[in-house]
Design an enzyme around this catalytic site. Structure first.
Site, mmCIF file in Angstrom:
data_model
loop_
_atom_site.group_PDB
_atom_site.id
_atom_site.type_symbol
_atom_site.label_atom_id
_atom_site.label_comp_id
_atom_site.label_asym_id
_atom_site.label_seq_id
_atom_site.Cartn_x
_atom_site.Cartn_y
_atom_site.Cartn_z
ATOM 1 N N ASN A 212 0.827 -1.206 0.000
ATOM 2 C CA ASN A 212 0.000 0.000 0.000
ATOM 3 C C ASN A 212 0.861 1.256 0.000
ATOM 4 O O ASN A 212 0.588 2.213 -0.733
ATOM 5 C CB ASN A 212 -0.930 -0.005 1.211
ATOM 6 C CG ASN A 212 -2.027 -1.050 1.101
ATOM 7 O OD1 ASN A 212 -2.359 -1.494 0.004
ATOM 8 N ND2 ASN A 212 -2.588 -1.452 2.229
ATOM 9 N N HIS A 263 -1.530 -7.027 6.047
ATOM 10 C CA HIS A 263 -2.726 -7.115 6.882
ATOM 11 C C HIS A 263 -2.424 -7.855 8.185
ATOM 12 O O HIS A 263 -3.232 -8.645 8.675
ATOM 13 C CB HIS A 263 -3.890 -7.781 6.127
ATOM 14 C CG HIS A 263 -4.346 -6.990 4.941
ATOM 15 N ND1 HIS A 263 -5.183 -7.497 3.980
ATOM 16 C CD2 HIS A 263 -4.043 -5.727 4.538
ATOM 17 C CE1 HIS A 263 -5.397 -6.590 3.047
ATOM 18 N NE2 HIS A 263 -4.706 -5.501 3.371
ATOM 19 N N TYR A 272 0.436 -8.866 -2.651
ATOM 20 C CA TYR A 272 0.868 -7.545 -2.200
ATOM 21 C C TYR A 272 2.383 -7.391 -2.320
ATOM 22 O O TYR A 272 2.872 -6.307 -2.642
ATOM 23 C CB TYR A 272 0.444 -7.321 -0.745
ATOM 24 C CG TYR A 272 -1.026 -7.050 -0.562
ATOM 25 C CD1 TYR A 272 -1.585 -5.831 -0.920
ATOM 26 C CD2 TYR A 272 -1.868 -8.023 -0.031
ATOM 27 C CE1 TYR A 272 -2.942 -5.580 -0.738
ATOM 28 C CE2 TYR A 272 -3.221 -7.792 0.144
ATOM 29 C CZ TYR A 272 -3.752 -6.562 -0.215
ATOM 30 O OH TYR A 272 -5.090 -6.327 -0.047
#
Length: 769
Positions: A212, A263, A272
């Site tokens: 992210n 996460h 990711y």
């Protein structure tokens, strides 16, 4: 080529421009050109465009160029703005952000921009297409994505990462054909939704990590380059530089053993992690030789080696580290693999010699062997050009597959790689989640972290990506021991951490390994102790203490193989089964196995109903061969023992039971021996008799011992993470410890190993006996 562009441009302009106030250049950009001036911004932006669209037309890539053009033309052809209705395309109404249609709309704009910027397409740099795109971006600013809009409970990711990435790519690709004042207006919402790579606007207090943060850094950097704001570019560079530091855990990030967590509790190297690697590699390339060059990048090369290379098999990314993405129809293992290969090729251009010397042959081997899903069917043009250059370079040999055994103690994964096959094991514990379900994805992933095993063979590179996940029986995943009860779809955000610390393993000499987990089933009384012994030619699987009391049947799934359009030949003998083209399976305890051969039908929509990822409803069918050990209803201390023999012949399978000896298979010890190797799991203090004498451990551990004359190579770990020290008495009296990791020492005629604080990682030694 003819398009009704003038009508669409007029409609777009009338619908979008009304009510838009002129926007002055933000104060933060004042005097921002800094070192290098405008030329530095433009050069970095052009490098980014070349990474996306290629630098020049090459007729050798005509087919790929046509595919890019076809996607862009489809966007134009379907565009049908109607006055008074908030949509550019009839199938993407923009009145409710919870549908995710606005995110899809910007992805379509990116596809259109890519067609415009790609040399060789018929729309390349066509001013009419650029005008239409500008009108569409005006329309989307007004109706879909601007500062004052209410998210209305929609996915934060679309607002802060999805749209910013697609929008900045679109503006970069179309840059030379866009009015600069309007470009700044379209980018203005990013000042609100994506101002800082380290901040999450929608959830104050959340600090962005991993993929992210890297994705946000890309968007922030591109906005800085597009608006000539050096502070934004520096902000992005600094955020990425921080990412290159390893974490000591717990939580998100890269770990020293190669684990990658996102996460908080889920292994995600292949999803990711790949997004992170792609963003970082392209940022490094984009900002190279600029005033904002990312200089502290040494760790990224080690990260590739530790966190990605072990999981790539002939260009495919192993599903055991792709999390919920396995259920997404448009993201197969070859898509993730392609992104990783592209990132590695990008890094390869500037990689230190010690990395480049290994990476080049490895990647060339992947590209050469995997013709089932050729790289050029999924890679962008620029990536294809780099791949073709590598393939054509006579100084780079075609490398063999990696071999080795890799224990990722920080994410409960073990990978065993041999010259022609690989085997991965996905476990879970109180530290690592069993399966993630989010955004209505991975609805049937109940058992993917309960000891599921993943066999990869060079003979079939399509097993995992040929519509397996919607068609496989989700109650019978290979390697698992399951209660056969019916299950409801996994709910959004449910986090299941099995209440046990026991998961992990140990490796020795890169050739042998042990993995073990204590199974505590979800919503069931089922309990079991599961162990895998990873040898040079086989995997030995032992299960013990299999107990349940819910009135339901319990099964262990030896194999569940996708054989695509037909059932291949299957041969059975006394205690063995051979599946042609896949493997042999030898039962080591005299038990009987049940074989189920069926044609199964499913839909991607059954396992993913996500707003932007949801699969289609078209039924797909595949043939499966399933091998099962049936433990009956309410088993009491049941067990199993079998060997998986990848690439073995039927003759080799029939003879294998005599090659390995099961020394113990109970709730205290599970152990095997073969030739000069002993492998054991001690669930608690115990002992086991070997051909050479008694092996004893006074605490929980996994161990491998391999004797060569008067020397024994020893590897020990404590997957339970509960012991401080384990004393091991080998079948041979120990005279001395010749070489050892810290915390390994001789104790009388035994070896003491300090495992406290090791977080499940191995301690190794060479002892003289």
């Amino acid at each position: 080529m003819t398009h009704p562009l003038s009508r669409r441009s007029a409609l777009l302009g009338a619908a979008a421009v009304a009510g838009l106030a002129a926007w002055e250049r933000p104060a933060e950009a004042a005097g921002a050109a800094g070192a290098g001036g405008a030329a530095a911004f433009d050069a970095a932006r052009e490098r980014w465009v070349s990474l996306l669209a290629g630098g020049s037309y090459d007729p050798a890539y005509l087919e790929k160029t046509r595919a890019v053009e076809g996607s862009a033309n489809a966007v134009l052809r379907k565009m049908n703005p109607v006055a008074g209705r908030p949509s550019l395309w009839p199938d993407l109404p923009l009145d409710d952000p919870r549908t995710g249609n606005f995110n899809r709309a910007y992805n379509r704009m990116r596809a259109l921009a890519l067609g415009w910027a790609t040399p060789g397409t018929s729309m390349h740099r066509d001013p009419r297409v650029a005008e239409t795109a500008a009108g569409a971006l005006d329309f989307l600013y007004e109706h879909a994505y601007r500062e004052g809009l209410d998210r209305r409970g929609s996915n934060w990711y679309w607002w802060e990462i999805g749209v910013p990435r697609a929008l900045t790519d679109t503006c970069a690709l179309l840059y030379d054909g866009l009015p600069q004042d309007r470009l700044r207006r379209w980018l203005r919402p990013l000042r609100h939704w994506c101002p800082d790579p380290e901040r999450r606007v929608s959830h104050p207090g959340v600090v962005e990590t991993g993929a992210n943060r890297a994705s946000k850094a890309m968007a922030v950097a591109m906005r800085g380059l597009l608006t000539h704001d050096a502070r934004l570019v520096r902000r992005a560079r600094n955020a990425v530089s921080d990412l290159l530091r390893r974490t000591g855990g717990p939580g998100d990030g890269f770990y020293r053993d190669g684990s990658f967590i996102q996460h908080d509790v889920y292994p995600y190297n292949g999803s990711y992690g790949v997004d992170y690697l792609e963003s970082v590699a392209k940022l490094i390339a984009m900002l190279a030789r600029s005033p904002w060059e990312i200089r502290r990048i040494g760790n990224v090369y080690d990260i590739v080696d530790r966190s990605f290379m072990p999981f790539i098999f002939d260009g495919l990314m192993m599903d055991c580290v792709r999390g919920r993405q396995i259920s997404v129809q448009g993201h197969r293992d070859y898509h993730s693999g392609q992104k990783a290969v592209e990132a590695i090729l990008t890094l390869l251009e500037a990689a230190p010699e010690r990395h480049a010397r290994r990476w080049g042959p490895l990647v060339k081997g992947w590209l050469t062997r995997n013709r089932a899903v050729p790289y050029d069917t999924v890679a962008p043009l620029a990536g294809i050009a780099r791949a073709e250059a590598l393939l054509a370079d006579p100084s780079v040999p075609v490398g063999p597959r990696m071999t080795g055994t890799y224990v990722f103690a920080d994410m409960d994964r073990v990978v065993h790689r041999r010259p022609t096959w690989a085997y991965a094991i996905a476990m879970s514990s109180e530290r690592i989640g069993a399966a993630e379900a989010m955004n209505q994805e991975n609805l049937h992933g109940w058992y993917t972290g309960d000891g599921m095993t993943y066999l990869y063979t060079g003979g079939d590179l399509t097993h995992w990506n040929d519509d397996l996940w919607p068609t496989i029986d989700p109650y019978r995943l290979p390697g698992t021991t399951v209660d056969t009860r019916g299950r409801a779809d996994l709910p959004h955000g449910k986090r299941r951490l099995p209440p046990t610390p026991w998961a992990g393993g140990v490796a020795l000499d890169g050739e042998y390994g042990v993995a073990a987990m204590k199974l505590i089933a979800d919503g069931s009384s089922l309990r079991a102790r599961k162990a895998w012994f990873l040898l040079d030619d086989a995997v030995i699987a032992l299960g013990a203490g299999i107990t349940a009391s819910d009135g339901r049947r319990v099964e262990t799934v030896v194999e569940n193989r996708n054989t695509h359009g037909a059932h291949p030949p299957l041969t059975r003998g006394d205690g063995w089964i051979h599946l042609d083209g896949v493997a042999g399976y030898a039962l080591l305890d005299g038990a009987e196995a049940k074989v189920v051969r069926e044609r199964r039908t499913g839909r991607w929509r059954d396992i993913d109903t996500g707003a932007t990822t949801g699969g289609d409803t078209t039924p797909v069918s595949r043939h499966y061969t399933t091998i099962i050990v049936d433990h009956g209803v309410d088993p009491r201390r049941s067990r199993y023992a079998y060997a998986v023999l990848p690439d073995a012949s039927a003759t080799q399978t029939a003879a294998y039971a005599g090659r390995v000896k099961v020394l113990a298979n109970n709730r205290t010890v599970q152990a095997v021996s073969r030739d000069d190797l002993i492998a054991a799991v001690f669930w608690r203090a115990g002992s086991v008799e070997t051909a050479h004498g008694r092996l004893t451990a006074d605490g929980p551990c996994t161990l491998l011992a391999r004797r060569d004359g008067h020397r024994v190579r020893l590897a020990v770990s404590d997957p339970s993470r509960t012991a401080d020290e384990v004393r091991i008495r080998l079948p041979w009296p120990v005279k001395s410890v010749k070489e050892a990791d810290r915390g390994v020492r001789r104790s009388k005629r035994a070896v003491k190993v300090e495992v406290g604080g090791s977080r499940g990682h191995a301690r190794t030694a060479v002892v003289r006996v």
